[in-house]
Design a protein around this motif. Structure first.
Motif, PDB file in Angstrom:
ATOM      1  N   THR A 214       0.711  -1.315   0.047  1.00 51.44           N
ATOM      2  CA  THR A 214       0.167   0.019  -0.061  1.00 51.44           C
ATOM      3  C   THR A 214       0.775   1.200  -0.043  1.00 51.44           C
ATOM      4  N   GLU A 215       1.751   1.399   0.658  1.00 56.09           N
ATOM      5  CA  GLU A 215       2.968   2.401   1.038  1.00 56.09           C
ATOM      6  C   GLU A 215       3.291   2.386  -0.500  1.00 56.09           C
ATOM      7  N   ASN A 216       3.839   1.644  -1.087  1.00 54.38           N
ATOM      8  CA  ASN A 216       4.354   1.991  -2.603  1.00 54.38           C
ATOM      9  C   ASN A 216       3.371   2.381  -3.317  1.00 54.38           C
ATOM     10  N   ALA A 217       2.147   1.739  -3.614  1.00 53.02           N
ATOM     11  CA  ALA A 217       1.036   1.908  -4.525  1.00 53.02           C
ATOM     12  C   ALA A 217       0.454   3.433  -4.470  1.00 53.02           C
ATOM     13  N   PHE A 218       0.530   3.670  -3.051  1.00 57.55           N
ATOM     14  CA  PHE A 218       0.166   5.233  -2.754  1.00 57.55           C
ATOM     15  C   PHE A 218       1.088   6.138  -3.481  1.00 57.55           C
ATOM     16  N   ARG A 219       2.482   5.925  -3.397  1.00 62.62           N
ATOM     17  CA  ARG A 219       3.457   6.842  -4.154  1.00 62.62           C
ATOM     18  C   ARG A 219       3.182   6.568  -5.564  1.00 62.62           C
ATOM     19  N   ASP A 220       3.076   5.364  -6.303  1.00 63.06           N
ATOM     20  CA  ASP A 220       2.877   5.211  -7.469  1.00 63.06           C
ATOM     21  C   ASP A 220       1.732   5.836  -8.328  1.00 63.06           C
ATOM     22  N   VAL A 221       0.679   6.122  -7.375  1.00 64.67           N
ATOM     23  CA  VAL A 221      -0.496   6.577  -7.928  1.00 64.67           C
ATOM     24  C   VAL A 221      -0.303   7.953  -8.109  1.00 64.67           C
ATOM     25  N   ASN A 222       0.376   8.674  -7.300  1.00 65.09           N
ATOM     26  CA  ASN A 222       0.694  10.099  -6.993  1.00 65.09           C
ATOM     27  C   ASN A 222       1.801  10.375  -8.321  1.00 65.09           C
ATOM     28  N   ILE A 223       2.523   9.415  -8.545  1.00 62.64           N
ATOM     29  CA  ILE A 223       3.563   9.829  -9.512  1.00 62.64           C
ATOM     30  C   ILE A 223       3.107   9.761 -10.620  1.00 62.64           C
ATOM     31  N   PRO A 271       3.132  -2.434  -6.618  1.00 61.37           N
ATOM     32  CA  PRO A 271       1.467  -2.370  -7.055  1.00 61.37           C
ATOM     33  C   PRO A 271       0.936  -3.430  -7.704  1.00 61.37           C
ATOM     34  N   TRP A 272       1.794  -4.291  -8.755  1.00 66.50           N
ATOM     35  CA  TRP A 272       1.326  -5.154  -9.463  1.00 66.50           C
ATOM     36  C   TRP A 272       1.008  -6.383  -8.486  1.00 66.50           C
ATOM     37  N   PHE A 273       1.488  -6.482  -7.501  1.00 61.97           N
ATOM     38  CA  PHE A 273       1.286  -7.627  -6.445  1.00 61.97           C
ATOM     39  C   PHE A 273      -0.010  -7.435  -6.123  1.00 61.97           C
ATOM     40  N   ILE A 274      -0.601  -6.158  -5.676  1.00 67.29           N
ATOM     41  CA  ILE A 274      -1.945  -6.037  -5.334  1.00 67.29           C
ATOM     42  C   ILE A 274      -2.813  -6.281  -6.356  1.00 67.29           C
ATOM     43  N   VAL A 275      -2.595  -5.800  -7.670  1.00 72.90           N
ATOM     44  CA  VAL A 275      -3.353  -6.047  -8.820  1.00 72.90           C
ATOM     45  C   VAL A 275      -3.362  -7.557  -8.883  1.00 72.90           C
ATOM     46  N   ALA A 276      -2.417  -8.324  -8.798  1.00 73.64           N
ATOM     47  CA  ALA A 276      -2.522  -9.917  -8.917  1.00 73.64           C
ATOM     48  C   ALA A 276      -3.282 -10.373  -7.988  1.00 73.64           C
ATOM     49  N   SER A 277      -3.351 -10.039  -6.747  1.00 71.37           N
ATOM     50  CA  SER A 277      -4.224 -10.436  -5.526  1.00 71.37           C
ATOM     51  C   SER A 277      -5.810  -9.893  -5.550  1.00 71.37           C
ATOM     52  N   ALA A 278      -5.903  -8.786  -6.298  1.00 68.40           N
ATOM     53  CA  ALA A 278      -7.391  -8.385  -6.361  1.00 68.40           C
ATOM     54  C   ALA A 278      -7.695  -7.409  -7.534  1.00 68.40           C
ATOM     55  N   ARG A 289      -0.034   2.108 -12.604  1.00 71.43           N
ATOM     56  CA  ARG A 289       1.091   1.568 -12.895  1.00 71.43           C
ATOM     57  C   ARG A 289       1.211   1.651 -14.544  1.00 71.43           C
ATOM     58  N   GLU A 290      -0.032   1.726 -15.500  1.00 73.77           N
ATOM     59  CA  GLU A 290      -0.102   1.703 -16.873  1.00 73.77           C
ATOM     60  C   GLU A 290       0.390   3.049 -17.330  1.00 73.77           C
ATOM     61  N   VAL A 291       0.199   4.084 -16.527  1.00 75.67           N
ATOM     62  CA  VAL A 291       0.552   5.319 -17.029  1.00 75.67           C
ATOM     63  C   VAL A 291       1.871   5.378 -16.692  1.00 75.67           C
ATOM     64  N   ASN A 292       2.352   4.930 -15.640  1.00 81.95           N
ATOM     65  CA  ASN A 292       3.979   5.093 -15.315  1.00 81.95           C
ATOM     66  C   ASN A 292       4.941   4.296 -16.187  1.00 81.95           C
ATOM     67  N   ASP A 293       4.280   3.088 -16.367  1.00 81.87           N
ATOM     68  CA  ASP A 293       5.023   2.032 -17.461  1.00 81.87           C
ATOM     69  C   ASP A 293       4.987   2.664 -18.879  1.00 81.87           C
ATOM     70  N   GLY A 294       4.010   3.351 -19.186  1.00 80.76           N
ATOM     71  CA  GLY A 294       4.055   3.990 -20.446  1.00 80.76           C
ATOM     72  C   GLY A 294       4.832   5.362 -20.679  1.00 80.76           C
ATOM     73  N   LYS A 295       5.407   5.882 -19.789  1.00 77.75           N
ATOM     74  CA  LYS A 295       6.018   7.392 -19.806  1.00 77.75           C
ATOM     75  C   LYS A 295       7.462   6.904 -20.654  1.00 77.75           C
ATOM     76  N   PRO A 296       8.077   5.857 -20.418  1.00 77.02           N
ATOM     77  CA  PRO A 296       9.387   5.939 -21.122  1.00 77.02           C
ATOM     78  C   PRO A 296       8.998   5.804 -22.781  1.00 77.02           C
ATOM     79  N   GLU A 297       7.957   5.330 -23.182  1.00 83.24           N
ATOM     80  CA  GLU A 297       7.574   5.068 -24.814  1.00 83.24           C
ATOM     81  C   GLU A 297       7.463   6.829 -25.087  1.00 83.24           C
ATOM     82  N   TRP A 298       6.744   7.498 -24.259  1.00 81.54           N
ATOM     83  CA  TRP A 298       6.530   9.019 -24.490  1.00 81.54           C
ATOM     84  C   TRP A 298       7.968   9.704 -24.547  1.00 81.54           C
ATOM     85  N   VAL A 299       8.820   9.553 -24.000  1.00 83.37           N
ATOM     86  CA  VAL A 299      10.016  10.102 -23.997  1.00 83.37           C
ATOM     87  C   VAL A 299      10.928   9.641 -25.379  1.00 83.37           C
TER      88      VAL A 299
END
Length: 421
Positions: A214-223, A271-278, A289-299
């Motif tokens: 949860t701690e890391n997913a919170f940060r991921d969502v905000n990033i 965060p993918w561990f949470i997605v895998a669980s629920a 996660r998809e937004v952040n994983d897609g940012k390198p392609e934009w760069v």
């Protein structure tokens, strides 16, 4: 029972600092790792990773005989498992390293021992760990959630430290300790009494596992919000760094800084561990996660566009990629979007890539022979396109070496976001 010897299994970015801090606090520590080079390096009083202050502590505790490393587990009173927990190609959790660690320590376990999993793990991993230990040692009674205590204390206590400040945060940060039973949590907390000045908060294992995620997913969502805002701003011709600076003047707004993606062994994975669980419930977490994983392609698209605008000059466009680590001022390349971007650009036709990473002595194998490694001044001065990927402090004034007509793509806003395209 009194804890005299603690075994730390996995001597990487978390395990080695933990072992060193424990030893410096007076505990006798045996570190275990499958990497013979790492073991030999530590036993020589040196370190194989970069972490400020760690070299001095390791040299001291090895010289004093309080820390030594081995490839073969030995008997101890407590075992802290700090091994990698990557995900598979389908982004499901891979606990193979945890299982290997359990099977390695099983022969030396005895009644009364404490086994603590520190690796970031999906919910239920501590119960799986207990199952693997039970299969390997049927002579020992394992604790059951909500049931008997058993012969071993099994618990989960995730690390929550910031690379570059690990030695301080290991000591000062609060720790969440989740036991398979309340007695397990209580006994496991004794291992942290050696060095933790923060509060040790006891709970059950499954809650502790989800707490870390949860701690890391919170940060991921905000990033992800900041990264998506950078895409919107670019589309509308607005400087995102100026936009965020102004928005953050609101007393209840605190937007993070965008970047080329998200990396590291935690935020890019957990965060993918949470997605895998629920999967049906974790919709926002998946989207982030998809937004952040897609940012390198934009760069990469930005670099392609800059190269196309310069195609009439002939010859390959020279691209200087500044930074390969996943965050500033460290050498850690795990899940680094900067490294992935540099790797992808090396495959692009019409581009010649030079990388700058002041915290490594050599390029990783995936770039060797395809990308040159240079210092910042040399790379920038000869570049047609300068791509700032990591805001290492040594890059703060590097833009003074820019060629007058160089294209600048600043993904971190270190140069005030003043990209020149």
């Amino acid at each position: 029972m009194t804890i005299e010897t603690i075994s730390v299994v996995g001597l990487g970015y978390i395990g080695l600092p933990t072992a060193a801090v424990l030893a410096d606090a007076g505990c006798r520590v045996v570190g275990v790792d499958v990497n013979q080079r790492a073991v030999d390096t530590i036993n020589d009083g040196c370190i194989h990773i970069v972490e400020p202050g760690l070299a001095d502590v390791v040299a001291r505790v090895v010289a004093d005989g309080r820390l030594r490393a081995t490839t073969t587990p030995e008997p101890a009173d407590a075992f802290l498992i700090a091994v990698p927990t990557p995900f598979n190609d389908d982004r499901s959790p891979n606990l193979a390293y945890v299982r290997s660690a359990c099977e390695a320590i099983a022969p030396v376990l005895k009644a009364g021992d404490i086994v603590i999993l520190e690796s970031t793990s999906p919910v239920g991993a501590t119960e799986q760990m207990a199952g693997w230990l039970a299969a390997a040692r049927p002579d020992l009674r394992l604790p059951q959630p909500g049931g008997s205590a058993g012969d071993l204390a099994i618990a989960y206590c995730p690390e929550r430290v910031l690379p570059g400040n690990v030695l301080t945060e290991l000591v000062r940060n609060d720790r969440v300790i989740g036991g398979l039973t309340p007695a397990c949590a209580e006994r496991a907390s004794a291992a942290y009494d050696f060095f933790v000045e923060g509060e040790c908060i006891l709970t059950d294992a499954r809650t502790a596992e989800l707490c870390k995620l949860t701690e890391n997913a919170f940060r991921d969502v905000n990033i992800a919000f900041a990264n998506e805002l950078s895409l919107v701003s670019d589309q509308l011709g607005i400087n995102v760094w100026e936009l965020i600076r102004l928005a953050n003047r609101h007393p209840r707004v605190n937007i993070l800084q965008p970047g080329p993606g998200v990396g590291g062994h935690c935020i890019a994975v957990d965060p993918w561990f949470i997605v895998a669980s629920a999967p049906d419930q974790a919709r926002l977490i998946r989207t982030a996660r998809e937004v952040n994983d897609g940012k390198p392609e934009w760069v990469i698209d930005q670099v392609r566009a800059a190269a196309e605008r310069r195609a009439d000059r002939g010859g390959p466009a020279r691209v200087a990629c500044l930074g390969l680590a996943f965050k500033p001022n460290i050498d850690d390349l795990r899940e680094s979007p900067a490294l992935a971007i540099c790797d992808r650009l090396a495959n692009e036709p019409g581009l010649s890539i030079v990388a700058v990473e002041p915290h490594v002595d050599a390029l990783p194998a995936r770039l060797a022979g395809r990308v040159d490694l240079a210092d910042a001044q040399t790379a920038i001065a000869g570049a047609d396109i300068v791509l700032l990927l990591v805001d290492h402090i040594v890059f703060a004034d590097a833009h003074v070496h820019l060629a007058p007509d160089a294209v600048v793509i600043d993904t971190r806003g270190q140069w005030n976001g003043a990209s020149r395209r």
